[in-house]
Scaffold this motif. Structure first.
Motif, PDB file in Angstrom:
ATOM      1  N   LEU A 360      10.040  -4.955  14.100  1.00 25.71           N
ATOM      2  CA  LEU A 360       9.370  -5.564  12.945  1.00 25.71           C
ATOM      3  C   LEU A 360       8.023  -4.902  12.678  1.00 25.71           C
ATOM      4  O   LEU A 360       7.712  -4.511  11.543  1.00 25.71           O
ATOM      5  N   ALA A 361       7.218  -4.770  13.735  1.00 26.94           N
ATOM      6  CA  ALA A 361       5.893  -4.170  13.566  1.00 26.94           C
ATOM      7  C   ALA A 361       6.007  -2.725  13.103  1.00 26.94           C
ATOM      8  O   ALA A 361       5.240  -2.271  12.238  1.00 26.94           O
ATOM      9  N   ALA A 362       6.970  -1.992  13.659  1.00 25.60           N
ATOM     10  CA  ALA A 362       7.138  -0.582  13.295  1.00 25.60           C
ATOM     11  C   ALA A 362       7.554  -0.431  11.833  1.00 25.60           C
ATOM     12  O   ALA A 362       7.063   0.453  11.116  1.00 25.60           O
ATOM     13  N   ALA A 395       2.662 -12.699  11.113  1.00 25.09           N
ATOM     14  CA  ALA A 395       1.474 -11.885  11.378  1.00 25.09           C
ATOM     15  C   ALA A 395       1.832 -10.435  11.676  1.00 25.09           C
ATOM     16  O   ALA A 395       1.064  -9.516  11.377  1.00 25.09           O
ATOM     17  N   LEU A 396       3.011 -10.208  12.249  1.00 27.13           N
ATOM     18  CA  LEU A 396       3.465  -8.843  12.530  1.00 27.13           C
ATOM     19  C   LEU A 396       3.990  -8.146  11.282  1.00 27.13           C
ATOM     20  O   LEU A 396       4.203  -6.931  11.299  1.00 27.13           O
ATOM     21  N   GLY A 397       4.242  -8.895  10.211  1.00 31.02           N
ATOM     22  CA  GLY A 397       4.647  -8.252   8.969  1.00 31.02           C
ATOM     23  C   GLY A 397       5.843  -8.843   8.257  1.00 31.02           C
ATOM     24  O   GLY A 397       6.221  -8.364   7.190  1.00 31.02           O
ATOM     25  N   ALA A 398       6.467  -9.873   8.802  1.00 31.34           N
ATOM     26  CA  ALA A 398       7.631 -10.469   8.147  1.00 31.34           C
ATOM     27  C   ALA A 398       7.207 -11.352   6.977  1.00 31.34           C
ATOM     28  O   ALA A 398       6.126 -11.947   6.987  1.00 31.34           O
ATOM     29  N   ASP A 399       8.072 -11.432   5.967  1.00 31.71           N
ATOM     30  CA  ASP A 399       7.874 -12.394   4.882  1.00 31.71           C
ATOM     31  C   ASP A 399       8.482 -13.743   5.249  1.00 31.71           C
ATOM     32  O   ASP A 399       8.004 -14.793   4.817  1.00 31.71           O
ATOM     33  N   ALA A 400       9.567 -13.701   6.021  1.00 36.25           N
ATOM     34  CA  ALA A 400      10.267 -14.922   6.435  1.00 36.25           C
ATOM     35  C   ALA A 400      11.129 -14.575   7.648  1.00 36.25           C
ATOM     36  O   ALA A 400      11.225 -13.409   8.053  1.00 36.25           O
TER      37      ALA A 400
END
Length: 501
Positions: A360-362, A395-400
């Motif tokens: 996810l972060a990548a 916080a790591l970048g997901a919308d949901a």
């Protein structure tokens, strides 16, 4: 006849002083573990058949039953432990591949548990969600690069189709066939009540559930089971399944024993026929091919629905996601290696893929670096267990996020890892009518509503503690995370600092 070397995995312990021979355990066990001996007026158990689903333990009126791991001990050997030896015994006797259900149980790092959230103190006051507005609504889909308004302040920019969610949670893909109609009904009704969506999985949409279309994502997988124009038009969005976290690079297989008349009609295959999904889509061998399918689905539905693409979390996932975004997808679902499944080859489930947190972060960072993050939403999947996992994912970048296993646990799943047998004692992963009846959709739906309502409240509490009043303001804000017990490489991939920095 050769001697079987396979020993029972579990032991059934019965307290004879408490047992009243009521035979509830005999009637309730679909695996026929328990049997009543009339001559001796005693209930006996065949340990070898037990899958540790807890049905008998929970329903025993005198609490006379316990299940524990088999105490049989092999000689100590860190390499050749009892599990490794027993798996060889099984394959030597059967000649078949090992098959497992649910997610990867190995003790790999759980990065959610190695991250801590920041909190407000003096200079950035916290917010009380009970007394102040707090927004957890999110929109999933491609966003315009900028908004334009006319002189009267009216928006003139055309917004691409979006999925509107009252909270950043969706029920992930679980096909009708792999789970029961009652389980699907519970998911659909809960999604409608909560103002979110559920996913049909690759088994088509049962005729009774078209009425939940505004809360349904319809899936197109490699087998194309149940896919037709009315199906595509029924949902609020379409998902192309390219991969799955529990079995990256592997197709699907629904045994014919689960394909009754209803499943047959929904999937558009003969009664009793195995539903085998190929590993690849036979019309997709490049990003360009994927792009053609994306736009074919958009064309078929008059560009009124977002098209999502689901991939497994694997090495180089960030580059893959970049290609998918440029191919026209409105959202990318990344499914981590702990994601659940109805059935997968054990060796694949336990050894292929990477943790969702790293993937996810990548992906989020790659899309930001390329300036295309706004062109696609990111959905995180693969063992999201609670509300703090969700906040960390955002916080790591997901919308949901997608949840699957957690939703099934809420309605009764006890993680016995035997979904593929079709003998689910809780009426979830089965098509046997007598077992399906055990899952009351009225009660199951309410449990799902309770669970996600509680999680949404906890999300608001955590946001308030950070001094944030809208979930969108947390997306990709990794300054709100700190790592504990992580090495520098892990911190770099996650894009967070160590606690204390």
């Amino acid at each position: 006849m050769s001697i079987s070397l396979i020993t029972p995995q579990f032991e059934v312990l019965r307290d004879e002083k408490k047992c009243i021979q009521c035979k509830v355990c005999v009637k309730q066990c679909a695996n026929e573990v328990h049997r009543y001996d009339e001559e001796d007026n005693v209930v006996l158990a065949d340990d070898a058949k037990c899958v540790n689903c807890h049905r008998c333990v929970v329903l025993c009126p005198t609490k006379a039953l316990k299940i524990r791991n088999n105490s049989l001990e092999f000689r100590d050997n860190a390499n050749w432990n009892g599990k490794a030896i027993n798996e060889i015994f099984i394959q030597a006797e059967t000649g078949g591949i090992l098959l497992s259900s649910m997610g990867n149980p190995k003790p790999f790092p759980i990065y959610w548990d190695k991250m801590l959230l920041n909190a407000s103190q003096v200079t950035n006051p916290s917010i009380d969600p009970l007394r102040e507005p707090m927004e957890t609504k999110v929109m999933i889909g491609r966003k315009p690069k900028k908004l334009e308004f006319d002189k009267k302040g009216k928006l003139i920019t055309e917004i691409p189709p979006q999925i509107e969610l009252n909270m950043p949670i969706m029920f992930s893909a679980m096909s009708y066939g792999s789970i029961s109609k009652n389980a699907h009904e519970a998911l659909a009704r809960a999604a409608e009540k909560l103002g979110i969506v559920y996913n049909t999985g690759e088994g088509g949409l049962h005729k009774d559930f078209y009425k939940y279309g505004k809360n349904t994502i319809v899936q197109v997988a490699s087998g194309r089971f149940g896919v037709h124009l009315n199906y595509l038009e029924a949902g609020v969005a379409i998902e192309i399944k390219m991969g799955q976290g529990a079995k990256p690079g592997i197709g699907g297989h629904l045994p014919g024993i689960k394909v009754g008349e209803d499943v047959s009609a929904t999937r558009m295959i003969p009664v009793g026929a195995d539903a085998i999904s190929p590993a690849p889509h036979h019309d997709i061998y490049s990003i360009e091919d994927l792009s053609q399918l994306i736009f074919s689905l958009k064309e078929a539905t008059n560009y009124k629905k977002p098209v999502l693409v689901k991939i497994a979390a694997v090495n180089n996932v960030a580059a893959i996601a970049s290609g998918i975004a440029r191919a026209g997808a409105d959202a990318i679902i990344i499914d981590g290696f702990r994601g659940g499944t109805g059935a997968a080859p054990t060796r694949v489930r336990d050894n292929v893929g990477i943790p969702i947190e790293l993937a996810l972060a990548a992906v989020d960072q790659r899309l930001r670096d390329e300036g295309i993050r706004n062109e696609v939403s990111i959905v995180c999947a693969g063992s999201v267990r609670n509300s703090s996992d969700i906040v960390k994912a955002i916080a790591l970048g997901a919308d949901a996020v997608y949840i699957g296993s957690a939703a099934l646990i809420a309605i009764g799943c006890h993680m016995c890892h035997s979904c593929s047998t079709g003998k689910c004692n809780w009426g979830i992963a089965t098509q046997e009518a007598e077992l399906v009846k055990r899952l009351n959709p009225d009660l199951a739906y309410q449990k799902l509503v309770n669970l996600l309502s509680a999680w949404n409240h906890e999300i608001k509490e955590m946001l308030g503690g950070m001094g944030i009043n809208a979930i969108d303001s947390l997306r990709g804000n990794r300054l709100m995370l700190r790592g504990v017990g992580l090495n520098q490489k892990e911190l770099d991939i996650l894009g967070i600092k160590h606690a204390g920095e």
